[in-house]
Write a protein that holds these residues in place. Structure first.
Motif, PDB file in Angstrom:
ATOM      1  N   ASN A   1      -5.884  -1.317 -45.536  1.00  0.00           N
ATOM      2  CA  ASN A   1      -6.141  -1.988 -44.262  1.00  0.00           C
ATOM      3  C   ASN A   1      -6.302  -3.490 -44.556  1.00  0.00           C
ATOM      4  O   ASN A   1      -7.181  -3.882 -45.327  1.00  0.00           O
TER       5      ASN A   1
ATOM      6  N   GLY B   1     -15.381   3.053 -44.969  1.00  0.00           N
ATOM      7  CA  GLY B   1     -16.505   2.843 -45.877  1.00  0.00           C
ATOM      8  C   GLY B   1     -16.261   3.317 -47.301  1.00  0.00           C
ATOM      9  O   GLY B   1     -17.180   3.309 -48.113  1.00  0.00           O
ATOM     10  N   LEU B   2     -15.043   3.719 -47.614  1.00  0.00           N
ATOM     11  CA  LEU B   2     -14.793   4.214 -48.982  1.00  0.00           C
ATOM     12  C   LEU B   2     -14.735   3.030 -49.943  1.00  0.00           C
ATOM     13  O   LEU B   2     -14.216   1.962 -49.612  1.00  0.00           O
TER      14      LEU B   2
ATOM     15  N   THR C   1     -15.201  -0.082 -36.487  1.00  0.00           N
ATOM     16  CA  THR C   1     -15.165   1.184 -35.754  1.00  0.00           C
ATOM     17  C   THR C   1     -16.407   2.001 -36.116  1.00  0.00           C
ATOM     18  O   THR C   1     -16.677   2.238 -37.290  1.00  0.00           O
TER      19      THR C   1
ATOM     20  N   SER D   1      -7.430   5.661 -46.172  1.00  0.00           N
ATOM     21  CA  SER D   1      -7.242   4.347 -45.571  1.00  0.00           C
ATOM     22  C   SER D   1      -8.457   3.499 -45.943  1.00  0.00           C
ATOM     23  O   SER D   1      -9.573   3.820 -45.548  1.00  0.00           O
ATOM     24  N   ILE D   2      -8.206   2.464 -46.753  1.00  0.00           N
ATOM     25  CA  ILE D   2      -9.330   1.670 -47.274  1.00  0.00           C
ATOM     26  C   ILE D   2      -9.059   0.181 -47.071  1.00  0.00           C
ATOM     27  O   ILE D   2      -7.946  -0.296 -47.326  1.00  0.00           O
ATOM     28  N   GLY D   3     -10.071  -0.545 -46.619  1.00  0.00           N
ATOM     29  CA  GLY D   3      -9.912  -1.979 -46.398  1.00  0.00           C
ATOM     30  C   GLY D   3     -10.988  -2.793 -47.062  1.00  0.00           C
ATOM     31  O   GLY D   3     -10.771  -3.447 -48.086  1.00  0.00           O
ATOM     32  N   HIS D   4     -12.211  -2.718 -46.533  1.00  0.00           N
ATOM     33  CA  HIS D   4     -13.257  -3.666 -46.899  1.00  0.00           C
ATOM     34  C   HIS D   4     -13.538  -3.722 -48.399  1.00  0.00           C
ATOM     35  O   HIS D   4     -13.602  -4.809 -48.982  1.00  0.00           O
TER      36      HIS D   4
ATOM     37  N   PHE E   1      -8.640   9.530 -35.105  1.00  0.00           N
ATOM     38  CA  PHE E   1      -9.769   9.257 -36.001  1.00  0.00           C
ATOM     39  C   PHE E   1     -10.981  10.020 -35.472  1.00  0.00           C
ATOM     40  O   PHE E   1     -11.503   9.692 -34.401  1.00  0.00           O
TER      41      PHE E   1
ATOM     42  N   VAL F   1      -8.334   5.114 -32.220  1.00  0.00           N
ATOM     43  CA  VAL F   1      -9.761   5.006 -32.554  1.00  0.00           C
ATOM     44  C   VAL F   1     -10.529   4.620 -31.285  1.00  0.00           C
ATOM     45  O   VAL F   1      -9.960   4.038 -30.369  1.00  0.00           O
TER      46      VAL F   1
ATOM     47  N   GLY G   1     -10.909   8.136 -44.050  1.00  0.00           N
ATOM     48  CA  GLY G   1     -11.235   6.745 -44.323  1.00  0.00           C
ATOM     49  C   GLY G   1     -12.448   6.251 -43.586  1.00  0.00           C
ATOM     50  O   GLY G   1     -12.974   6.916 -42.697  1.00  0.00           O
TER      51      GLY G   1
ATOM     52  N   ASP H   1      -6.897  -5.908 -42.253  1.00  0.00           N
ATOM     53  CA  ASP H   1      -7.581  -6.634 -41.171  1.00  0.00           C
ATOM     54  C   ASP H   1      -8.495  -7.744 -41.694  1.00  0.00           C
ATOM     55  O   ASP H   1      -8.612  -8.813 -41.084  1.00  0.00           O
TER      56      ASP H   1
ATOM     57  N   GLU I   1      -3.496   0.891 -36.036  1.00  0.00           N
ATOM     58  CA  GLU I   1      -4.738   1.460 -35.524  1.00  0.00           C
ATOM     59  C   GLU I   1      -5.024   0.802 -34.178  1.00  0.00           C
ATOM     60  O   GLU I   1      -4.854  -0.414 -34.044  1.00  0.00           O
TER      61      GLU I   1
HETATM   62  N1  PXP Z   1      -9.951   3.983 -40.938  1.00  0.00           N
HETATM   63  C1  PXP Z   1     -10.289   3.518 -39.712  1.00  0.00           C
HETATM   64  C2  PXP Z   1      -9.913   4.341 -38.532  1.00  0.00           C
HETATM   65  C3  PXP Z   1     -10.948   2.286 -39.552  1.00  0.00           C
HETATM   66  O1  PXP Z   1     -11.290   1.848 -38.330  1.00  0.00           O
HETATM   67  C4  PXP Z   1     -11.253   1.519 -40.697  1.00  0.00           C
HETATM   68  C5  PXP Z   1     -11.908   0.173 -40.548  1.00  0.00           C
HETATM   69  O2  PXP Z   1     -11.040  -0.744 -40.034  1.00  0.00           O
HETATM   70  C6  PXP Z   1     -10.876   2.041 -41.957  1.00  0.00           C
HETATM   71  C7  PXP Z   1     -10.258   3.279 -42.047  1.00  0.00           C
HETATM   72  C8  PXP Z   1     -11.131   1.305 -43.211  1.00  0.00           C
HETATM   73  O3  PXP Z   1     -12.519   1.158 -43.401  1.00  0.00           O
HETATM   74  P1  PXP Z   1     -13.058   0.214 -44.519  1.00  0.00           P
HETATM   75  O4  PXP Z   1     -12.640  -1.180 -44.159  1.00  0.00           O
HETATM   76  O5  PXP Z   1     -14.545   0.417 -44.460  1.00  0.00           O
HETATM   77  O6  PXP Z   1     -12.448   0.658 -45.809  1.00  0.00           O
END
Ligand code: PXP
Length: 388
Positions: free
Chosen positions: A156, A341-342, A250, A360-363, A280, A241, A339, A158, A219
């Protein structure tokens, strides 16, 4: 109703009765006995000990007991095969010792109990044991069809856009981040186009649609404006979502069960354009069944509560909920992602669940990328997925 389940277990471990019934029905089908009935009783150790004492003169709990109904050779006159009784307390302990989730281990106990009902007995002789275990193995292999590849990692991006929007200029560009993530081994790019456009902009998703080489997952909240954008854009998939303007990220899963009619229509519109839809959702049986009913292709199981757990006990509890939900969704024919918070510590356990196709991982990845570079941060997470 071929499987009659009675759940007398009220201990701390989460059980998914619908999943156990599906597994038991599969076993009956494999044995060609789908016209027979099977009773399945779930209880705790003290209740199991009492049954073991009363009927087998053994004053201790055990994992599984089987009590056939009638004569072994009279199945045709006795459509009820018999009772399989499982102690969830013992099953959970043994599952942990074997590194299995509770529901996967319950399947092995179900098969074992079932084969006993058929008249096989591993305590009679070595030859009987060999024959019984071979049959159990063949049933388990047929039931537990699973992903054979490693779990996919979708990134992700974002947060890259969030940093750009903090200054309102052009860098860093999430389009560049997506390309680096793909080169480092990500097999999907996820972007959330929010109604308030706080991070991703329309320009970003339009360019990404042309440049992403793997898979673009949009998303989105199910609002008319964003639905039209998605239908026009044609991403490889969309993930619906819940979206609240005031939230930082989210916050919870979508209430699919509470808005089936609306979601059914949205999914039908996406399906017309060949866009698969993922929902989701929290790890919850009612939401999984509703997702199936409204025609989703995927569910993405919300891992936020697992990731936010503040004790090992709470984390274990949340993990088991996710494991059971993933298994239930998979068994119902949905494809399963996970996904939220991972991070580098908690993702491995989720990645090892064989029913989950993609994380699905972002932060966490972007946070590490600040110090190590994005390429390195993605590669380290790919390794976690590969070796899970
Ligand atoms: N999946 C969904 C549906 C989300 O809304 C998010 C956050 O944007 C993520 C995965 C990824 O979460 P994180 O950024 O905590 O890894």
């Amino acid at each position: 109703m071929p499987v009659l389940l009675t759940n007398n277990y009220s201990g701390p471990y989460h059980l998914c009765p619908a999943l156990l019934i599906t597994k038991a029905e599969k076993i009956l089908l494999l044995a060609g006995m789908e016209d027979h009935e099977l009773s399945l009783l779930l209880l705790d150790d003290p209740a199991m000990q009492e049954i073991n004492r009363q009927w087998r003169h053994k004053d201790k709990a055990t994992n599984v007991l089987s009590f056939p109904q009638g004569q072994d050779d009279a199945f045709d006159q006795h459509p009820m095969l018999g009772d399989i009784i499982i102690s969830i307390d013992t099953a959970q302990r043994e599952a942990q010792d074997n590194g299995l989730t509770l529901h996967r281990y319950l399947t092995t106990l179900l098969v074992h109990g079932f084969v006993h009902l058929l008249g096989y007995d591993h305590e009679r002789s070595d030859d009987d044991a060999d024959e019984m275990f071979a049959l159990e193995h063949s049933y388990l292999t047929a039931i537990e069809t699973r992903r054979t590849k490693m779990v996919n990692l979708a990134i992700n991006v974002d947060h890259v856009a969030t940093l750009r929007q903090a200054r309102g200029n052009t860098e860093p560009d999430p389009v560049t981040a997506a390309a680096i993530a793909e080169l480092a081994g990500a097999v999907g790019i996820v972007v959330h186009l929010r109604e308030d456009r706080r991070h991703m902009q329309d320009r970003d998703i339009e360019i990404l649609r042309k440049t992403v080489q793997t898979k673009l997952n949009l998303e989105m909240g199910a609002t008319e404006e964003i639905i039209k954008i998605a239908l026009n854009l044609g991403p490889d998939m969309v993930t619906l979502v819940p979206e609240k303007r005031a939230e930082l990220t989210t916050e919870g899963g979508l209430d699919v069960a509470g808005q089936k009619a609306k979601l059914k229509k949205v999914i039908a519109r996406m399906t017309k354009k060949n866009i698969p839809v993922s929902l989701f959702i929290d790890p919850d049986s009612a939401q999984i069944q509703a997702s199936k009913e409204v025609g989703a292709t995927f569910v993405e199981i919300h891992t936020g509560r697992y990731a936010d757990a503040t004790s090992e006990e709470e984390e274990d509890k949340e993990f088991l909920l996710i494991a059971a939900a993933a298994e239930e969704a998979y068994e119902s024919g949905l494809r399963v992602n996970a996904g939220h918070g991972l991070n580098y510590v908690n993702a491995g356990r989720i990645a090892a669940l064989p029913t989950i196709e993609e994380l699905s991982i972002g932060h966490a990845i972007m946070a590490r990328a600040i110090f190590t570079g994005l390429d390195q941060a993605v590669r380290e997470m790919v390794d976690i997925c590969r070796f899970a």
